[in-house]
Design a protein around this motif. Sequence first.
Motif, PDB file in Angstrom:
ATOM      1  N   SER A 111       0.822  -1.218   0.000  1.00 31.75           N
ATOM      2  CA  SER A 111       0.000   0.000   0.000  1.00 31.75           C
ATOM      3  C   SER A 111       0.853   1.265   0.000  1.00 31.75           C
ATOM      4  O   SER A 111       0.308   2.369  -0.009  1.00 31.75           O
ATOM      5  CB  SER A 111      -0.909   0.013   1.231  1.00 31.75           C
ATOM      6  N   PHE A 112       2.176   1.113   0.005  1.00 33.32           N
ATOM      7  CA  PHE A 112       3.051   2.286   0.014  1.00 33.32           C
ATOM      8  C   PHE A 112       2.991   2.961  -1.357  1.00 33.32           C
ATOM      9  O   PHE A 112       3.184   2.321  -2.397  1.00 33.32           O
ATOM     10  CB  PHE A 112       4.492   1.853   0.323  1.00 33.32           C
ATOM     11  N   LEU A 113       2.732   4.255  -1.373  1.00 32.48           N
ATOM     12  CA  LEU A 113       2.444   4.954  -2.626  1.00 32.48           C
ATOM     13  C   LEU A 113       3.681   5.486  -3.331  1.00 32.48           C
ATOM     14  O   LEU A 113       3.648   5.717  -4.545  1.00 32.48           O
ATOM     15  CB  LEU A 113       1.478   6.113  -2.351  1.00 32.48           C
ATOM     16  N   LEU A 114       4.745   5.741  -2.592  1.00 38.34           N
ATOM     17  CA  LEU A 114       5.925   6.355  -3.206  1.00 38.34           C
ATOM     18  C   LEU A 114       6.726   5.294  -3.952  1.00 38.34           C
ATOM     19  O   LEU A 114       7.621   4.647  -3.414  1.00 38.34           O
ATOM     20  CB  LEU A 114       6.784   7.031  -2.139  1.00 38.34           C
ATOM     21  N   ARG A 115       6.396   5.101  -5.182  1.00 40.57           N
ATOM     22  CA  ARG A 115       7.062   4.114  -6.022  1.00 40.57           C
ATOM     23  C   ARG A 115       7.085   4.614  -7.454  1.00 40.57           C
ATOM     24  O   ARG A 115       6.408   5.566  -7.813  1.00 40.57           O
ATOM     25  CB  ARG A 115       6.362   2.764  -5.939  1.00 40.57           C
ATOM     26  N   LEU A 116       7.886   3.936  -8.267  1.00 39.68           N
ATOM     27  CA  LEU A 116       8.050   4.363  -9.656  1.00 39.68           C
ATOM     28  C   LEU A 116       6.778   4.077 -10.446  1.00 39.68           C
ATOM     29  O   LEU A 116       6.257   2.961 -10.399  1.00 39.68           O
ATOM     30  CB  LEU A 116       9.235   3.611 -10.280  1.00 39.68           C
ATOM     31  N   PRO A 117       6.259   5.073 -11.180  1.00 39.19           N
ATOM     32  CA  PRO A 117       5.026   4.830 -11.953  1.00 39.19           C
ATOM     33  C   PRO A 117       5.266   3.875 -13.116  1.00 39.19           C
ATOM     34  O   PRO A 117       6.362   3.820 -13.686  1.00 39.19           O
ATOM     35  CB  PRO A 117       4.647   6.230 -12.444  1.00 39.19           C
ATOM     36  N   LEU A 118       4.220   3.150 -13.469  1.00 38.39           N
ATOM     37  CA  LEU A 118       4.341   2.139 -14.517  1.00 38.39           C
ATOM     38  C   LEU A 118       4.669   2.752 -15.876  1.00 38.39           C
ATOM     39  O   LEU A 118       5.449   2.181 -16.648  1.00 38.39           O
ATOM     40  CB  LEU A 118       3.028   1.337 -14.606  1.00 38.39           C
ATOM     41  N   TRP A 119       4.104   3.930 -16.161  1.00 39.13           N
ATOM     42  CA  TRP A 119       4.344   4.536 -17.468  1.00 39.13           C
ATOM     43  C   TRP A 119       5.825   4.870 -17.660  1.00 39.13           C
ATOM     44  O   TRP A 119       6.369   4.746 -18.764  1.00 39.13           O
ATOM     45  CB  TRP A 119       3.489   5.793 -17.644  1.00 39.13           C
TER      46      TRP A 119
ATOM     47  N   GLY B 283      14.988  -4.278 -20.702  1.00 36.93           N
ATOM     48  CA  GLY B 283      14.884  -2.963 -20.095  1.00 36.93           C
ATOM     49  C   GLY B 283      15.308  -3.004 -18.641  1.00 36.93           C
ATOM     50  O   GLY B 283      15.440  -4.072 -18.027  1.00 36.93           O
ATOM     51  N   LEU B 284      15.544  -1.826 -18.072  1.00 36.71           N
ATOM     52  CA  LEU B 284      15.982  -1.752 -16.676  1.00 36.71           C
ATOM     53  C   LEU B 284      14.956  -2.340 -15.722  1.00 36.71           C
ATOM     54  O   LEU B 284      15.309  -2.857 -14.656  1.00 36.71           O
ATOM     55  CB  LEU B 284      16.252  -0.293 -16.300  1.00 36.71           C
TER      56      LEU B 284
ATOM     57  N   LYS C  71       8.330   3.223 -16.274  1.00 37.92           N
ATOM     58  CA  LYS C  71       9.044   1.962 -16.497  1.00 37.92           C
ATOM     59  C   LYS C  71       8.916   1.529 -17.943  1.00 37.92           C
ATOM     60  O   LYS C  71       9.910   1.132 -18.584  1.00 37.92           O
ATOM     61  CB  LYS C  71       8.468   0.868 -15.587  1.00 37.92           C
ATOM     62  N   ASN C  72       7.714   1.599 -18.474  1.00 34.37           N
ATOM     63  CA  ASN C  72       7.505   1.155 -19.854  1.00 34.37           C
ATOM     64  C   ASN C  72       8.287   2.022 -20.839  1.00 34.37           C
ATOM     65  O   ASN C  72       8.884   1.509 -21.794  1.00 34.37           O
ATOM     66  CB  ASN C  72       6.012   1.198 -20.191  1.00 34.37           C
ATOM     67  N   ALA C  73       8.279   3.330 -20.602  1.00 34.78           N
ATOM     68  CA  ALA C  73       9.003   4.229 -21.510  1.00 34.78           C
ATOM     69  C   ALA C  73      10.508   3.970 -21.439  1.00 34.78           C
ATOM     70  O   ALA C  73      11.195   3.916 -22.475  1.00 34.78           O
ATOM     71  CB  ALA C  73       8.690   5.681 -21.153  1.00 34.78           C
ATOM     72  N   ALA C  74      11.023   3.806 -20.220  1.00 34.87           N
ATOM     73  CA  ALA C  74      12.462   3.559 -20.059  1.00 34.87           C
ATOM     74  C   ALA C  74      12.854   2.220 -20.678  1.00 34.87           C
ATOM     75  O   ALA C  74      13.885   2.110 -21.347  1.00 34.87           O
ATOM     76  CB  ALA C  74      12.837   3.592 -18.582  1.00 34.87           C
ATOM     77  N   ASP C  75      12.026   1.190 -20.475  1.00 36.34           N
ATOM     78  CA  ASP C  75      12.328  -0.122 -21.058  1.00 36.34           C
ATOM     79  C   ASP C  75      12.339  -0.067 -22.577  1.00 36.34           C
ATOM     80  O   ASP C  75      13.159  -0.724 -23.233  1.00 36.34           O
ATOM     81  CB  ASP C  75      11.301  -1.150 -20.577  1.00 36.34           C
ATOM     82  N   MET C  76      11.418   0.708 -23.138  1.00 39.42           N
ATOM     83  CA  MET C  76      11.340   0.801 -24.597  1.00 39.42           C
ATOM     84  C   MET C  76      12.619   1.415 -25.174  1.00 39.42           C
ATOM     85  O   MET C  76      13.091   1.016 -26.239  1.00 39.42           O
ATOM     86  CB  MET C  76      10.122   1.640 -24.995  1.00 39.42           C
ATOM     87  N   VAL C  77      13.203   2.366 -24.447  1.00 39.56           N
ATOM     88  CA  VAL C  77      14.426   3.017 -24.925  1.00 39.56           C
ATOM     89  C   VAL C  77      15.648   2.146 -24.675  1.00 39.56           C
ATOM     90  O   VAL C  77      16.490   1.945 -25.564  1.00 39.56           O
ATOM     91  CB  VAL C  77      14.591   4.390 -24.239  1.00 39.56           C
TER      92      VAL C  77
END
Length: 453
Positions: free
Chosen positions: A78-86, A330-331, A88-94
């Motif tokens: 339930s901890f909210l401070l985390r990396l957003p999914l969008w 991706g990372l 991650k997807n953008a970074a993985d694509m690059v």
Amino acid sequence: MEPHPDLTISVIRGLGWLYLLMSLLNICWTFRSHKRDGYYNRMFGIDHLPKSMFWAIYSALLLVLAAVHLVFSANASSFLLRLPLWFKNAADMVIANPISFFCLSIVIFIAIVALRKWWVQPTVAWILFNLSVLFLAVSMTDYDFRQIVGKPDNVPIVGMLYLVGFTTWLYFYKANDNDERIAEGRPLAEKELSDQVLVWPDLVYSEMICMILVTALLIVWGVALQAPLEEPASAVKTPNPSKAPWYFLGLQEMLVYYDPWMAGVVLPSVILVGLMAIPYIDFNTKGNGYYTFDERKFAIITFLFGFLPLWVGMIVLGTFIRGPNWNMFGLYEYWDVHKLEVLNNVNLSEYFWHGLGQPLPKPNPEGSALSQVGTILSREWLGIILTLAYLFVLPPLMAVTVFKKFYVKMGFVRYMVLANLVLLMASLPLKMVLRWVFRLKYIVAIPEWFFNI
């Protein structure tokens, strides 16, 4: 229960301590800024506002962030401070794409050189350092990223990246200072400091402090991280991926684009011979004994291009991006052993003969040795001519165009050594581009002789 949770209580606590450390460091930076940066004349309707105010606010925010992480005790999911999914997807694509990864590394390299007077300013460099640590901290909220970066084998690579960044910054910082001094007719920094010799007690104290800090670091490292030992080797169970030691990952990456004799023997030998040849082919007497960039642009840019994108970049690629079956991930991507990438690479001779609508010539195993050699050479004639032209035609062309000044000052022999070293270094990114754009496997492919380029 989630077998691969992005966040656990221990991870949240660890990030809390990291944010606390960052806050303390930035509090120190706030005092430094208060002493050196001065005041704004007027901002937000307030006169005489100290510039260190922003660092104080940032330090306070980090302190709050640390407190939130350290006191959190509920369900980690339930901890909210985390990396957003969008993101991650953008970074993985690059990152997972070799073309965009290489282009990104080249853009960063160009920015390092072109913006050297901007990013080496202490405040800008400190901001970049903070951004890199924040990126690393937030990325640790991803399970897959944490498994790769936090692996005991890979932790030193992260530290090495920061050391490379610091030494690069230090060089450009001193070089910019000396270049400004030369332009203004002032003495070099090294000459102004020539009367200051640190012997006793300054040098000994500095060495002792360094020794204590390094010893403490190694003790903490040895206690906190598991030794990167694996199970006994087995001929029937090879790890996937099988990676070389980190300092050889650049060579292992070259095997993707070149035959083993080329990637494992010729190119490493050229690197060693090239380093040994530098004192004999370097005709520029400036820049000896002091930092400078403007007086040795070609040498510095050539060295940095070979070291940063083509060596450190390859180590990063091999350590963090190459996964099972040597595929690129991706990372934040799970290293799935079932990932399948289409690699339909084609030799240059196949492009040529199939483009003419003819089958690829094959030597007759029952024919004479001379006829077999003739068939092979006729099959690979285009690649052979292109390779010979690259090594023997381009140097004279460069001598009358872009390297004309070099040829005049160096003479024929030294110039040819330099030109061929530069061309051989450029052959790696050139072959990478040919592979990505045209799916070109080999320019010259003679498997009968185990000779492929």
